[in-house]
Design an enzyme around this catalytic site. Structure first.
Site, mmCIF file in Angstrom:
data_model
loop_
_atom_site.group_PDB
_atom_site.id
_atom_site.type_symbol
_atom_site.label_atom_id
_atom_site.label_comp_id
_atom_site.label_asym_id
_atom_site.label_seq_id
_atom_site.Cartn_x
_atom_site.Cartn_y
_atom_site.Cartn_z
ATOM 1 N N ASP A 1 0.831 -1.202 0.000
ATOM 2 C CA ASP A 1 0.000 0.000 0.000
ATOM 3 C C ASP A 1 0.874 1.263 0.000
ATOM 4 O OD1 ASP A 1 -2.842 0.837 0.353
ATOM 5 O OD2 ASP A 1 -2.066 1.787 2.166
ATOM 6 N N GLU B 1 2.043 -0.334 -4.822
ATOM 7 C CA GLU B 1 1.118 0.726 -5.233
ATOM 8 C C GLU B 1 1.971 1.973 -5.368
ATOM 9 O OE1 GLU B 1 -2.947 3.140 -4.039
ATOM 10 O OE2 GLU B 1 -1.611 2.463 -2.465
#
Ligand code: GLC
Length: 530
Positions: free
Chosen positions: A203, A267
């Site tokens: 993330d 990400e």
């Protein structure tokens, strides 16, 4: 057949599951691990090689799992650790690997580490988070803004300092300059890798390290992208720091100890030149990095070809691209790129599955599922709740997977209210498409199968080929030519000698070509050339 010399994740097709919206096995209206196990047949039939699960770890759900309160335990309403182990085993029997979402930038404010950190200035974990004194006038330490809007700092009155949060105030950022934090995450990675997890999607991995001096971000200029202009500043110091690469190299060393090889997918919402840096020397940082310039490009030949050519040119030797059109944060491609038009949905799938790189589908992409706007009273995403109606947030791309028509949509019990509304299950569902050989679902499955048996499509080099306006044509490896008419008028390609292996118009499958080839609007072909 796959080249046995290639690591599995290069030839794989990955599939993102948003567990709360995939399938509900206990009739509480929320998807869960049991629901994933119950639908492994679908994933195997489709032909995916790996699934990435959005967070399944303990969370108070201020940001639906992306605010973690325990990195090494399963969120009770999603299942148990025993069910997770069963998922890994059952998926493995079907040749499907399981990847988790790692959220290292921040924790929940309920995480015991943060509770401890905020308890006093002398807490042993004070330095695990980013704390700073107010400015002389009491204002936050610097000008950083949260990517969910508003200041990135919240004052803790009890200890008189501000803590940093690049997202919600309930998501305090960890301090990645602290060695204990780094060591602790090594253990978290190992905890899951030892359980058989095939890797992690990381993330917001571009922002985990912040400027050590907490300098103000410079103001945005007209040259900057939409987001920088929206926030009025360029995110130079609250993320995208060079030191983040030390952390990625560290994780690469951790995963590198495991066999079969594990994969790190970042990400990385950055421009293509910066994206390239996240691959390090091509072999020492991320294995795959999500390409946001691609996902945010308009569905036009020039724009998409431009991003792909830049990516091919800028990635270091040995690096491997990743291609995706939808996820739980972005509008689904069936809406954003295809505007619900089945021809465009098929064209988008052909593109994702025939570029050089690892495609990552999002649940529902395989049936051309579009966004489903959620009524104001049903909004669940904190960002939508905060900004509606200016921005409705991300619920429209997180509505439950429609398995069949009718109440509950096969997602949950007919009498149960799903956590987010079901869309038009009669208009788009897995069962109906499965019994229709002309459906998007069969198209997706046949494309996956063609890719699996065609080494050129899996690993062959990419090369753009000259084509008329609106058409994007590229060569894969030595024998394959992919042509895609992303325009709304017919186009003619000069001269092609070969056989159509698959076409968006299935009536053309197997056609032999010799000479000019015409393509209707939104038509695509995969051709084995002679
Ligand atoms: C990532 C996630 C998103 C989440 C945010 C904060 O962008 O994909 O869903 O809200 O990080 O964790």
């Amino acid at each position: 057949m796959s080249d046995p010399g290639e690591p599995w994740w290069r030839t794989a097709v990955l599939y993102q599951i948003y567990p709360r919206s995939f399938a509900d096995s206990d009739a509480d209206g929320q998807g869960d691990i049991g629901g994933i196990i119950a639908h492994l047949d679908h994933l195997q039939w489709l032909g995916v090689d790996g699934i990435w699960l959005s967070p399944i770890t303990v969370s108070p759900n201020a940001d639906w799992g992306y605010d973690v309160a325990d990195f090494c335990a399963v969120q009770p309403d999603l299942g148990t650790m025993a069910e997770f182990d069963l998922l890994v085993a059952r998926a493995g029997e079907r040749g499907i690997r399981v990847l988790l979402d790692l959220v290292p930038n921040h924790t929940s404010d309920q995480h015991p580490w943060f509770v401890d950190s905020r308890s006093s200035r002398t807490s042993p974990r004070r330095d695990w988070y980013v704390w700073a004194d107010p400015r002389a006038d009491g204002a936050p330490p610097n000008n950083w803004v949260s990517s969910f809007g508003g200041p990135a700092w919240t004052l803790d009155p009890a200890t008189g300092q501000y803590y940093l949060h690049n997202h919600l105030a309930e998501q305090p950022d960890l301090n990645w300059w602290n060695d204990e934090v780094r060591t602790c995450f090594d253990t978290i990675l190992a905890f899951w890798l030892d359980r058989g997890v095939a890797g992690f999607r990381i993330d917001v991995c571009n922002i985990i390290v912040k400027d050590a001096q907490l300098r103000d971000n410079p103001p945005a200029t007209e040259e900057d992208d939409f987001e920088a202009q929206l926030f009025g500043q360029r995110p130079v110091y609250n993320g995208n720091r060079p030191e983040v690469h030390d952390v990625l190299r560290r994780w690469r060393r951790v995963t590198g100890r495991y066999r079969p090889p594990r994969v790190l997918i970042g990400e990385t919402p950055v421009k293509v030149d910066a994206l390239a840096a996240y691959y390090g020397n091509g072999d020492d940082e991320l294995h795959l990095a999500f390409n946001f310039p691609f996902i945010t490009a308009p569905f036009q030949a020039d724009a998409l070809r431009g991003v792909v050519e830049d990516t091919e040119r800028m990635l270091p030797p040995g690096a491997w691209p990743a291609w995706t059109g939808s996820n739980h944060d972005m509008s689904r491609f069936a809406t954003r790129w295809a505007d619900g038009d089945g021809r465009r949905v098929r064209a988008a799938l052909l593109m994702l599955l025939c570029l050089r790189g690892t495609p990552v589908l999002y649940q529902g992409d395989e049936i051309g599922l579009g966004d489903w706007p959620v009524a104001p009273d049903d909004l669940r995403d904190p960002v939508g709740v905060r900004y509606f109606p200016a921005y409705a947030g991300r619920d429209a791309m997180r509505t439950p997977m429609p398995w069949r028509r009718g109440p509950g949509g096969g997602f949950t019990d007919p009498g149960t209210r799903p956590w987010l509304p079901l869309g038009d299950t009669a208009g788009c569902n897995v069962d109906d498409q499965r019994s229709d050989p002309g459906s998007v679902l069969h198209w997706a499955r046949d494309l996956l199968a063609l890719r699996r048996r065609t080494p050129d499509l899996q690993t062959g080099a990419y090369r753009s080929v000259a084509a008329p306006d609106g058409v994007w044509a590229w060569q894969r490896g030595s024998r394959f030519l992919v042509v895609l008419n992303l325009g709304d008028h017919e186009a003619v390609l000069d001269s092609v000698e070969g056989d159509i292996r698959i076409g968006t118009d299935r009536g053309r499958d197997g056609q032999s070509l010799s000479g000019p080839v015409s393509l209707r609007e939104w038509e695509g072909l995969v051709i084995e050339t002679r």
